[in-house]
Design an enzyme around this catalytic site. Structure first.
Site: not given
Ligand code: TYD
Length: 141
Positions: A57
């Site tokens: 992303h």
């Molecule tokens: P995700 O965006 O998939 O993590 P990455 O970019 O590291 O692969 O996030 C995983 C899960 O955690 C998703 O359900 C969203 C949640 N999340 C939060 O609730 N707060 C946050 O600050 C972050 C980064 C993720």
């Protein structure tokens, strides 16, 4: 900040001062002095398998500093024109990313612990999770 974020640069690797002595090492980070934003959120990631790919992303506004506190991993960064890989394995460095950088991170060592300092609270509306949409948005930024 001793290393400027060069024009056209996708990222900045910040070198933090280590307060080391016979007892070990300590790094202290202060907003404004060691990185250029106020922290509103901290999250951390560990227990990730080597081949997992996280991220995939970009952010519309968010700025982050990513610290690899233990172990190592690779960050693939993409500004819509170029792609580069940054290997993180030093807890005294921070990977500073501004907005509109597509990132994927992978090749996690078994002991890898990442900590992320973020400039904003979690907001799904700030995420661009579709690569074609990312290319479209950076082209019109
Ligand atoms: P995700 O965006 O998939 O993590 P990455 O970019 O590291 O692969 O996030 C995983 C899960 O955690 C998703 O359900 C969203 C949640 N999340 C939060 O609730 N707060 C946050 O600050 C972050 C980064 C993720």
């Amino acid at each position: 900040m001793h290393q400027p974020y060069g024009t056209g640069s996708m990222y900045q690797l910040l070198d933090f001062k280590i307060h080391g002595d016979l007892r070990g090492n300590l790094v202290a980070l202060e907003a404004g002095a060691d990185f250029p934003f106020a922290v509103k959120r901290v999250y951390y990631i560990w227990g990730t398998s080597y081949d997992a790919i996280r991220g995939k992303h970009a952010h519309r506004q968010l700025e982050q500093v990513i610290l690899c506190l233990a172990g190592s991993c690779d960050f693939v960064l993409d500004d819509g024109c170029r792609r580069t890989v940054v290997h993180l394995d030093n807890p005294a460095q921070g990977l500073y990313l501004r907005h509109n950088i597509w990132r994927e991170f992978t090749h996690f060592s078994a002991d890898c612990v990442l900590m992320v300092l973020a400039s904003e609270h979690y907001d799904e509306a700030d995420y661009i999770r579709d690569y074609a949409l990312f290319l479209h948005e950076v082209a019109h930024d």
